[in-house]
Enzyme design. Structure first.
Site, PDB file in Angstrom:
ATOM      1  N   VAL A 173       1.308  -0.461   0.914  1.00  0.00           N
ATOM      2  CA  VAL A 173      -0.033   0.124   1.049  1.00  0.00           C
ATOM      3  C   VAL A 173      -1.076  -0.808   0.434  1.00  0.00           C
ATOM      4  CG1 VAL A 173      -1.519   2.056   0.422  1.00  0.00           C
ATOM      5  CG2 VAL A 173       0.841   2.479   1.127  1.00  0.00           C
ATOM      6  N   ASP A 174      -0.795  -1.335  -0.748  1.00  0.00           N
ATOM      7  CA  ASP A 174      -1.712  -2.298  -1.365  1.00  0.00           C
ATOM      8  C   ASP A 174      -1.933  -3.496  -0.447  1.00  0.00           C
ATOM      9  OD1 ASP A 174      -2.454  -1.125  -3.770  1.00  0.00           O
ATOM     10  OD2 ASP A 174      -0.720  -1.891  -4.851  1.00  0.00           O
ATOM     11  N   LEU A 175      -0.855  -4.017   0.125  1.00  0.00           N
ATOM     12  CA  LEU A 175      -0.963  -5.218   0.941  1.00  0.00           C
ATOM     13  C   LEU A 175      -1.746  -4.954   2.221  1.00  0.00           C
ATOM     14  CD1 LEU A 175       2.650  -6.648   0.464  1.00  0.00           C
ATOM     15  CD2 LEU A 175       0.553  -7.357  -0.682  1.00  0.00           C
ATOM     16  N   GLY A 178      -5.431  -4.593   1.334  1.00  0.00           N
ATOM     17  CA  GLY A 178      -6.060  -5.892   1.105  1.00  0.00           C
ATOM     18  C   GLY A 178      -6.395  -6.611   2.394  1.00  0.00           C
TER      19      GLY A 178
END
Length: 403
Positions: A173-175, A178
């Site tokens: 999810v973070d990736l 971003g």
């Protein structure tokens, strides 16, 4: 200062990276990979949280930090001090893009919110990354990848059906957030060229987490319930997944009926399977996977992996080995593509740094700067952009504002 190259797409764009951990830093790294000058502002003592996560490289870096912070300069400023806040506002005047992922309201408390920055830089492209919709009732909730993977239903579609919910191996999810953020910033910069106006770009981890569900998400809405989990298999295509050969696992991706015919006749020498009406079409194979897959496994387990891969490749069936991560990173394929580079390091001597995945006109975007030692660019950036002399820098350091 970073040496911009006029041949890079974002040459001449300057980014102020006030973010930490993964989603925000990845957004800024993407912009840096494409040629922007990126100034990363960090706490004078601790730096980015990820400087203390994972395997250590030198005194202030880790593999975790390095994965999200190539092509940046590090400037250490205490943002809890009024003098530090004023320094960063002055830096913002000199930047085209600001990226931040402070807790909701945190940037505003420091005088670095969108409206406050826009007051000093009217056409700024300002990117805020939060856990949840900044315009909704959960705006103040902190966002963490693992929590979002659970709340967005991603853990419920990952892994084998017999297993409990399973997170992705990386902070997916973070990736994704971003990358979505970088796309939105690029669009805002393009629009600014036409209109002269800046923009407040807002991303929420939960929103992006739902987007990751893709076709699974739409199928869940159609069925009004969770789709089944298939582990390494495909929900709609059979055979498609990881299978065991005589001497190890391999990947088979039979994408259509013609490929399935070649697989049966040319790879496993079982043309009789084609005569069974249960397996004649992909829809039929999907409905009867429980009887088909054991048949195919029996044939593949009787043959060495190399032979199967050679036969499938010869007749145009997508296939591949299942490699360990280290094997993949050190493979001839990765080496030929130049995906892992060696960069100098003042303490470790050298370190591995991933190369940007982009090619422009056949040329891979360069690693212009390795992930920075904490504070390596503080003096040069403040001298060059803000015109601070040695006496002023010494005074700020004595006050603990910079390091």
């Amino acid at each position: 200062m970073m040496s911009p190259s006029s041949s890079l797409p974002l040459a001449g764009i300057r980014v102020l990276d006030l973010s930490r951990v993964l989603a925000g830093p990845l957004c800024a790294q993407v912009l840096g990979d494409l040629g922007a000058e990126v100034i990363k502002v960090e706490h004078p003592k601790r730096g980015d949280d990820t400087r203390d996560w994972g395997l250590r490289v030198g005194d202030t870096e880790t593999a975790y930090f390095n994965s999200m912070n190539r092509n940046k300069r590090s400037v250490t400023v205490d943002l809890q001090s009024p003098a530090g806040q004023e320094l960063v506002r002055e830096l913002a005047k000199q930047c085209d893009v600001v990226v931040q992922n402070f807790k909701f309201g945190g940037a505003e408390k420091m005088g670095l919110g969108y409206e406050q920055v826009r007051a000093v830089k009217a056409d700024v492209v300002y990117c805020s990354v939060s856990g949840y919709d900044r315009h909704g009732p959960e705006a103040a909730r902190p966002g963490y990848d693992l929590v979002i993977q659970g709340e967005a239903g991603l853990m419920a579609i990952n892994g084998e059906a017999s297993q409990p919910p399973l997170k992705f191996g990386v902070a997916a999810v973070d990736l994704f957030t971003g990358m979505y953020a970088a796309q939105a910033v690029l669009a805002a910069l393009f629009d600014r060229q036409r209109t002269g106006k800046g923009c407040h770009v807002e991303l929420a981890l939960f929103d992006c987490g739902l987007m990751v569900s893709a076709y699974y998400g739409l199928e869940a809405l159609l069925m009004r319930k969770d789709p089944p989990r298939y582990g390494n298999a495909h929900p709609s295509i059979v055979p498609y997944g990881v299978f065991d050969a005589q001497d190890g696992p391999l990947i088979v991706a039979v994408g259509n009926n013609a490929q399935f015919e070649r697989f049966c006749t040319e790879v496993i020498a079982r043309p009789d399977i084609l005569q069974d009406e249960r397996y004649g079409t992909n829809l039929a194979r999907k409905a009867n996977r429980d009887t088909l897959v054991p048949l195919l496994l029996q044939e593949m387990r009787a043959r060495p992996r190399k032979l199967l891969l050679e036969r499938m490749s010869a007749v145009g069936i997508p296939c591949g080995e299942v490699l360990g991560l280290f094997e993949a990173l050190t493979s001839p394929r990765a080496e030929h593509a130049g995906l892992v580079t060696k960069q100098p390091h003042p303490v470790a001597g050298s370190m591995d740094v991933m190369a940007p995945p982009y090619r422009m006109d056949g040329t891979r975007m360069p690693v212009r700067l390795p992930p920075p030692v904490l504070g390596e660019g503080t003096r040069e950036v403040l001298e060059t952009l803000l015109g601070l002399d040695a006496g002023r820098l010494a005074a700020l350091q004595a006050q603990g504002v910079i390091k």
